[in-house]
Design a protein around this motif. Sequence first.
Motif, mmCIF file in Angstrom:
data_model
loop_
_atom_site.group_PDB
_atom_site.id
_atom_site.type_symbol
_atom_site.label_atom_id
_atom_site.label_comp_id
_atom_site.label_asym_id
_atom_site.label_seq_id
_atom_site.Cartn_x
_atom_site.Cartn_y
_atom_site.Cartn_z
ATOM 1 N N ASN A 10 27.604 -1.607 11.328
ATOM 2 C CA ASN A 10 27.636 -3.022 11.671
ATOM 3 C C ASN A 10 26.206 -3.538 11.755
ATOM 4 O O ASN A 10 25.422 -3.063 12.559
ATOM 5 N N PRO A 11 25.838 -4.510 10.937
ATOM 6 C CA PRO A 11 24.454 -4.961 10.928
ATOM 7 C C PRO A 11 24.024 -5.633 12.200
ATOM 8 O O PRO A 11 22.843 -5.801 12.438
ATOM 9 N N SER A 12 24.979 -6.081 13.030
ATOM 10 C CA SER A 12 24.612 -6.798 14.247
ATOM 11 C C SER A 12 24.588 -5.922 15.471
ATOM 12 O O SER A 12 24.185 -6.343 16.536
ATOM 13 N N ARG A 137 45.510 -0.777 13.827
ATOM 14 C CA ARG A 137 44.315 -0.386 13.093
ATOM 15 C C ARG A 137 43.145 -0.210 14.055
ATOM 16 O O ARG A 137 42.883 -1.099 14.881
ATOM 17 N N PRO A 138 42.430 0.891 13.986
ATOM 18 C CA PRO A 138 41.263 1.079 14.851
ATOM 19 C C PRO A 138 40.127 0.143 14.451
ATOM 20 O O PRO A 138 40.170 -0.505 13.398
ATOM 21 N N LEU A 139 39.106 0.089 15.273
ATOM 22 C CA LEU A 139 38.013 -0.850 15.072
ATOM 23 C C LEU A 139 37.349 -0.761 13.692
ATOM 24 O O LEU A 139 37.147 -1.795 13.036
ATOM 25 N N PRO A 140 36.995 0.422 13.191
ATOM 26 C CA PRO A 140 36.356 0.473 11.859
ATOM 27 C C PRO A 140 37.229 -0.133 10.761
ATOM 28 O O PRO A 140 36.713 -0.808 9.865
ATOM 29 N N VAL A 141 38.541 0.098 10.818
ATOM 30 C CA VAL A 141 39.439 -0.464 9.814
ATOM 31 C C VAL A 141 39.521 -1.983 9.972
ATOM 32 O O VAL A 141 39.557 -2.721 8.980
ATOM 33 N N LEU A 142 39.534 -2.465 11.209
ATOM 34 C CA LEU A 142 39.578 -3.902 11.444
ATOM 35 C C LEU A 142 38.309 -4.579 10.923
ATOM 36 O O LEU A 142 38.373 -5.682 10.365
ATOM 37 N N GLU A 143 37.179 -3.925 11.092
ATOM 38 C CA GLU A 143 35.927 -4.489 10.573
ATOM 39 C C GLU A 143 35.974 -4.614 9.058
ATOM 40 O O GLU A 143 35.609 -5.652 8.484
ATOM 41 N N ASP A 144 36.412 -3.542 8.394
ATOM 42 C CA ASP A 144 36.496 -3.573 6.933
ATOM 43 C C ASP A 144 37.521 -4.600 6.455
ATOM 44 O O ASP A 144 37.318 -5.281 5.442
ATOM 45 N N THR A 145 38.624 -4.711 7.187
ATOM 46 C CA THR A 145 39.663 -5.670 6.812
ATOM 47 C C THR A 145 39.143 -7.098 6.911
ATOM 48 O O THR A 145 39.410 -7.934 6.031
ATOM 49 N N LEU A 146 38.399 -7.401 7.966
ATOM 50 C CA LEU A 146 37.854 -8.743 8.141
ATOM 51 C C LEU A 146 36.870 -9.076 7.023
ATOM 52 O O LEU A 146 36.908 -10.183 6.453
ATOM 53 N N ASP A 147 36.006 -8.151 6.683
ATOM 54 C CA ASP A 147 35.066 -8.387 5.586
ATOM 55 C C ASP A 147 35.808 -8.625 4.271
ATOM 56 O O ASP A 147 35.415 -9.476 3.466
ATOM 57 N N TYR A 148 36.877 -7.869 4.061
ATOM 58 C CA TYR A 148 37.680 -8.047 2.851
ATOM 59 C C TYR A 148 38.302 -9.444 2.808
ATOM 60 O O TYR A 148 38.274 -10.130 1.780
ATOM 61 N N LEU A 149 38.832 -9.896 3.929
ATOM 62 C CA LEU A 149 39.474 -11.211 3.975
ATOM 63 C C LEU A 149 38.464 -12.328 3.714
ATOM 64 O O LEU A 149 38.733 -13.260 2.945
ATOM 65 N N LEU A 150 37.313 -12.246 4.355
ATOM 66 C CA LEU A 150 36.333 -13.312 4.219
ATOM 67 C C LEU A 150 35.715 -13.364 2.831
ATOM 68 O O LEU A 150 35.124 -14.377 2.447
ATOM 69 N N SER A 151 35.851 -12.300 2.065
ATOM 70 C CA SER A 151 35.345 -12.317 0.695
ATOM 71 C C SER A 151 36.111 -13.313 -0.178
ATOM 72 O O SER A 151 35.608 -13.751 -1.216
ATOM 73 N N PHE A 152 37.316 -13.699 0.245
ATOM 74 C CA PHE A 152 38.117 -14.655 -0.528
ATOM 75 C C PHE A 152 37.610 -16.092 -0.378
ATOM 76 O O PHE A 152 38.056 -16.981 -1.112
ATOM 77 N N LEU A 153 36.702 -16.337 0.570
ATOM 78 C CA LEU A 153 36.186 -17.695 0.752
ATOM 79 C C LEU A 153 35.449 -18.196 -0.477
ATOM 80 O O LEU A 153 35.342 -19.407 -0.697
ATOM 81 N N ASP A 154 34.924 -17.293 -1.270
ATOM 82 C CA ASP A 154 34.207 -17.687 -2.485
ATOM 83 C C ASP A 154 35.126 -17.779 -3.697
ATOM 84 O O ASP A 154 34.659 -18.059 -4.809
ATOM 85 N N SER A 155 36.418 -17.550 -3.495
ATOM 86 C CA SER A 155 37.347 -17.565 -4.618
ATOM 87 C C SER A 155 37.575 -18.981 -5.125
ATOM 88 O O SER A 155 37.746 -19.921 -4.347
ATOM 89 N N SER A 156 37.562 -19.128 -6.444
ATOM 90 C CA SER A 156 37.831 -20.431 -7.064
ATOM 91 C C SER A 156 39.116 -20.405 -7.892
ATOM 92 O O SER A 156 39.452 -21.390 -8.550
ATOM 93 N N GLU A 157 39.838 -19.293 -7.838
ATOM 94 C CA GLU A 157 41.061 -19.164 -8.628
ATOM 95 C C GLU A 157 42.224 -19.935 -8.013
ATOM 96 O O GLU A 157 43.175 -20.288 -8.713
ATOM 97 N N LYS A 187 30.772 -5.053 18.913
ATOM 98 C CA LYS A 187 31.333 -5.185 17.568
ATOM 99 C C LYS A 187 32.493 -6.176 17.570
ATOM 100 O O LYS A 187 32.697 -6.899 16.583
ATOM 101 N N ALA A 188 33.256 -6.219 18.650
ATOM 102 C CA ALA A 188 34.316 -7.224 18.759
ATOM 103 C C ALA A 188 33.708 -8.625 18.798
ATOM 104 O O ALA A 188 34.253 -9.566 18.198
ATOM 105 N N ILE A 189 32.588 -8.778 19.486
ATOM 106 C CA ILE A 189 31.882 -10.061 19.517
ATOM 107 C C ILE A 189 31.490 -10.474 18.105
ATOM 108 O O ILE A 189 31.698 -11.624 17.685
ATOM 109 N N TYR A 190 30.923 -9.541 17.371
ATOM 110 C CA TYR A 190 30.479 -9.821 16.007
ATOM 111 C C TYR A 190 31.653 -10.258 15.136
ATOM 112 O O TYR A 190 31.536 -11.194 14.329
ATOM 113 N N MET A 191 32.817 -9.622 15.312
ATOM 114 C CA MET A 191 33.988 -9.992 14.528
ATOM 115 C C MET A 191 34.501 -11.369 14.922
ATOM 116 O O MET A 191 34.873 -12.189 14.062
#
Length: 412
Positions: A10-12, A137-157, A187-191
């Motif tokens: 986690n970078p933060s 889902r444990p914390l590491p999986v939740l972190e990865d899941t959140l990053d995956y979801l937010l990657s769709f913000l740049d979607s133009s399809e 890490k919960a704060i960061y999420m």
Amino acid sequence: MEKSYRHRPNPSSSSSSSSSSSSSTHFRSQKFRSNPTTKDGKFTKYNNPNAREDFVKPRRASQQAQQHVDDSSNLPVLLGTCPFMCPVAERTQRERLRDLAVFERLDGNPRKTSSDLAVKKFCRTISIRDMPTSDLRPLPVLEDTLDYLLSFLDSSEHPFEVVHDFIFDRTRSIRQDLSMQNIDNEKAIYMYEKMVRFHVMSLHKLQSCTNENISSVHYLNMEQLTKALTTLFNLYDANRSSESINENEAEFHSFYVLLHLGSNSQPTGESLSLWFRQVPIPIIKSKEMCFARRILRFFRMGNYKRFLLTTAAEASFLQYCIIEPYIIEVRELALSCINNGGYKLHPYPLTHLSKLLMMKESDLVSFCGACGLEMVTDEVGNKSLPSKQTTFCSPKGGSQSYGFLNLEPFER
């Protein structure tokens, strides 16, 4: 073979966050309470106004914990073991029911998905006592899941309302998993900061959507924004040591102040003056909070010039996203004052009015027309707005959003 998610750094988080992460899922009844349960350990239905998957009342963490200490003493300590973004059982059931979002379909097939695509949905009614740890889902999986979801913000399809609906539901599920496991570390704060940013950014992006149900989407987005923001404040308090504050606390507290721009607006049901008493002094004195308080004062005083100029000069992009819906109201007030406030029938040059209202001249002509005002053109071709016109009225398309000069720096 299905792929399980691994923890990414986690970078933060600080060097001590790993130790806090390992102990964060233990129940902290005297410090932080995040399970909105009844005495039988069940999440109640969402249409009950008292039922929340996270905090909704702007009370500090110690007060929240004290109220529920008796109810929580017999609840199990849950530690999630699901290695995927979506539990296998749920994924199988949703394939059978064709309950897959467009982003979850394997090769576009509505009855087929994979562990790399499916994301756990938000469930309105859950029994904590009967909840298998394999569905959490444990914390590491939740972190990865959140990053995956937010990657769709740049979607133009797909239209943004489609993207928003998907992220909106799946992030509620993430908050639910965090709450059920009592994860309250840095890490919960960061999420939560990421999720609040998503809801704030959506305020801006939804302005350009034309869906007939967009008003209800706006309402639900604002509702989840205030819930996530209130939970974030409690997380800040739960992790506070002495008088220190998180590096992003001032920014997110300024969001709460700006959400009160509406008439008699109390997004979480608490008076803003009472809320200020609970905010640490360093946050009150921060530049982010000073800006938000000035903007609130200018808006309530009707000082349209200072409101628009201060917004253009000092607002961050996320602060602008919250302010944006009120800019049309301020511009309407300015136009009314200019039209009715002069002593002489002296036309107001369009170029000056454009700078004052922070609008392109082409948008300004359209806005004046929507307010029932006519422009005049001199022999040189310069346009101006005559004052004392009796045809002024509020725009019928009051929700229409016109451009804001210097918006490009905001978005960068």
